[in-house]
Motif scaffolding. Structure first.
Motif, PDB file in Angstrom:
ATOM      1  N   ASP A  74       0.872  -1.173   0.045  1.00 43.41           N
ATOM      2  CA  ASP A  74      -0.046   0.083  -0.027  1.00 43.41           C
ATOM      3  C   ASP A  74       0.958   1.188   0.012  1.00 43.41           C
ATOM      4  O   ASP A  74       1.523   1.651   0.851  1.00 43.41           O
ATOM      5  CB  ASP A  74      -0.870   0.037   1.193  1.00 43.41           C
ATOM      6  N   CYS A  75       0.840   1.922  -1.341  1.00 41.93           N
ATOM      7  CA  CYS A  75       1.689   3.079  -1.269  1.00 41.93           C
ATOM      8  C   CYS A  75       0.998   4.412  -1.494  1.00 41.93           C
ATOM      9  O   CYS A  75      -0.145   4.537  -2.310  1.00 41.93           O
ATOM     10  CB  CYS A  75       2.657   3.014  -2.491  1.00 41.93           C
ATOM     11  N   SER A  76       1.173   5.226  -0.575  1.00 47.92           N
ATOM     12  CA  SER A  76       0.656   6.661  -0.651  1.00 47.92           C
ATOM     13  C   SER A  76       0.885   7.197  -2.058  1.00 47.92           C
ATOM     14  O   SER A  76       2.019   7.199  -2.537  1.00 47.92           O
ATOM     15  CB  SER A  76       1.179   7.571   0.404  1.00 47.92           C
ATOM     16  N   PRO A  77      -0.306   7.224  -2.730  1.00 48.45           N
ATOM     17  CA  PRO A  77       0.074   7.692  -4.348  1.00 48.45           C
ATOM     18  C   PRO A  77       0.657   9.054  -4.675  1.00 48.45           C
ATOM     19  O   PRO A  77       0.450  10.160  -3.682  1.00 48.45           O
ATOM     20  CB  PRO A  77      -1.361   7.534  -4.923  1.00 48.45           C
ATOM     21  N   ILE A  78       1.337   9.070  -5.740  1.00 48.81           N
ATOM     22  CA  ILE A  78       1.456  10.493  -6.317  1.00 48.81           C
ATOM     23  C   ILE A  78       0.051  11.155  -6.659  1.00 48.81           C
ATOM     24  O   ILE A  78      -0.640  10.643  -7.455  1.00 48.81           O
ATOM     25  CB  ILE A  78       2.504  10.268  -7.697  1.00 48.81           C
ATOM     26  N   THR A  79       0.056  12.546  -6.202  1.00 46.29           N
ATOM     27  CA  THR A  79      -1.291  13.101  -6.330  1.00 46.29           C
ATOM     28  C   THR A  79      -1.134  14.319  -7.614  1.00 46.29           C
ATOM     29  O   THR A  79      -2.330  14.553  -7.823  1.00 46.29           O
ATOM     30  CB  THR A  79      -1.706  13.946  -5.050  1.00 46.29           C
ATOM     31  N   SER A  80      -0.079  14.660  -7.909  1.00 43.74           N
ATOM     32  CA  SER A  80       0.013  15.386  -9.389  1.00 43.74           C
ATOM     33  C   SER A  80       1.383  15.097  -9.992  1.00 43.74           C
ATOM     34  O   SER A  80       2.477  14.949  -9.274  1.00 43.74           O
ATOM     35  CB  SER A  80      -0.063  16.761  -8.890  1.00 43.74           C
ATOM     36  N   GLU A  81       1.141  14.882 -11.240  1.00 42.98           N
ATOM     37  CA  GLU A  81       2.187  14.234 -11.808  1.00 42.98           C
ATOM     38  C   GLU A  81       3.200  15.332 -12.654  1.00 42.98           C
ATOM     39  O   GLU A  81       2.742  16.429 -12.584  1.00 42.98           O
ATOM     40  CB  GLU A  81       1.947  13.306 -13.049  1.00 42.98           C
ATOM     41  N   TYR A  82       4.429  14.876 -12.845  1.00 45.45           N
ATOM     42  CA  TYR A  82       5.262  15.923 -13.539  1.00 45.45           C
ATOM     43  C   TYR A  82       4.604  16.426 -15.003  1.00 45.45           C
ATOM     44  O   TYR A  82       4.230  15.614 -15.570  1.00 45.45           O
ATOM     45  CB  TYR A  82       6.557  15.064 -13.782  1.00 45.45           C
ATOM     46  N   ALA A  83       4.584  17.743 -15.060  1.00 52.84           N
ATOM     47  CA  ALA A  83       4.205  18.600 -16.477  1.00 52.84           C
ATOM     48  C   ALA A  83       2.715  18.258 -16.357  1.00 52.84           C
ATOM     49  O   ALA A  83       2.173  18.881 -17.382  1.00 52.84           O
ATOM     50  CB  ALA A  83       4.613  17.748 -17.589  1.00 52.84           C
TER      51      ALA A  83
END
Ligand code: ZN
Length: 246
Positions: A50-59
């Motif tokens: 269970d990984c806390s997700p990336i909430t806004s990606e690069y670019a």
């Protein structure tokens, strides 16, 4: 959530650089936005964690709260309030400072990863991991030159500017650079900001893709840091938030 530091190439005198940057700061970011290109990479999370997700990606133009950004995203955002941000690879503390990127005074931490730290045999000599929206009091014990181990706890996820009205996140931005000479100036919010004329932004996911290059060229497996693993030959970065095994 940060603005992009325009890279000026060539042997421009520092005074000219500063003049140009002031001009850019005052004239908007149109040119800067075009310098950040989507990489096409996207995160895939491991099934067994269970990984806390990336909430806004690069670019990305979309912020963590779903609103449109003023400027294209120069890094990735991740984390839930209070989660530990951990070092994505071995390195050395390069700078720790009280920053302000428009959302208020906050802590910023920069780690330099030498190519050898990341088991890379070619490419740029240096990589920088910059972490923003930290609580300065949590990072002020770090000093330039401190050695950092992969997976070392750096600070806990909090809110930009330590301001209750913003959603929690850490902003992680990765740069590659051919030399390690930094100069500092004051940004438009009256806080220190660094400059390296060889530095270029990269998608942090590209550094997570080095050990296990995606078969489709796009789907990057998020690799959690595992304290029990041997990383002596591991290439690149592991994830910046500790994942829990399911
Ligand atoms: Zn961000």
């Amino acid at each position: 959530m940060l603005f992009f530091r325009r890279r000026l190439v060539g042997a421009i005198a520092l005074s000219l650089c500063l003049f140009a940057m002031t001009t850019i700061s005052n004239s908007g970011n149109e040119g800067e936005a075009s310098a950040i290109e989507p990489s096409g990479l996207r995160p895939v999370y491991p099934a067994e964690y269970d990984c806390s997700p990336i909430t806004s990606e690069y670019a990305s133009w979309i912020d963590v709260d779903g609103t449109r950004r003023d400027e294209i995203h120069s890094g990735v955002d991740a984390g839930r309030l209070g989660e530990w941000v951990i070092a994505p690879g071995p390195g050395t503390v390069r700078a720790v400072w009280r920053a302000n990127w428009k959302w208020g005074s906050e802590g910023a931490l920069m780690i330099r990863h030498d190519r050898q730290d990341l088991n890379l045999s070619n490419g740029p000599q240096f990589y920088y991991s910059e972490f923003d929206h930290l609580d300065f009091n949590e990072i002020k014990h770090f000093k330039p030159g401190d050695r950092i181990e992969r997976g070392q706890r750096l600070a806990r996820v909090t809110r930009p500017g330590e301001n209750e009205s913003y959603l929690p996140e850490v902003h992680w931005e990765v740069w590659k650079a051919d030399h390690d000479k930094l100069t500092w100036r004051e940004n438009r919010y009256g806080a220190p900001d660094w400059w390296n004329d060889s530095a270029e932004l990269v998608d942090p996911l590209s550094m997570l893709a080095l050990q296990n290059p995606p078969a489709d060229g796009k789907s990057v497996l998020i690799t959690p840091f595992d304290p029990g693993s041997d990383y002596s030959g591991f290439r690149g970065f592991t994830y910046i938030i500790a994942c829990k095994r399911k």
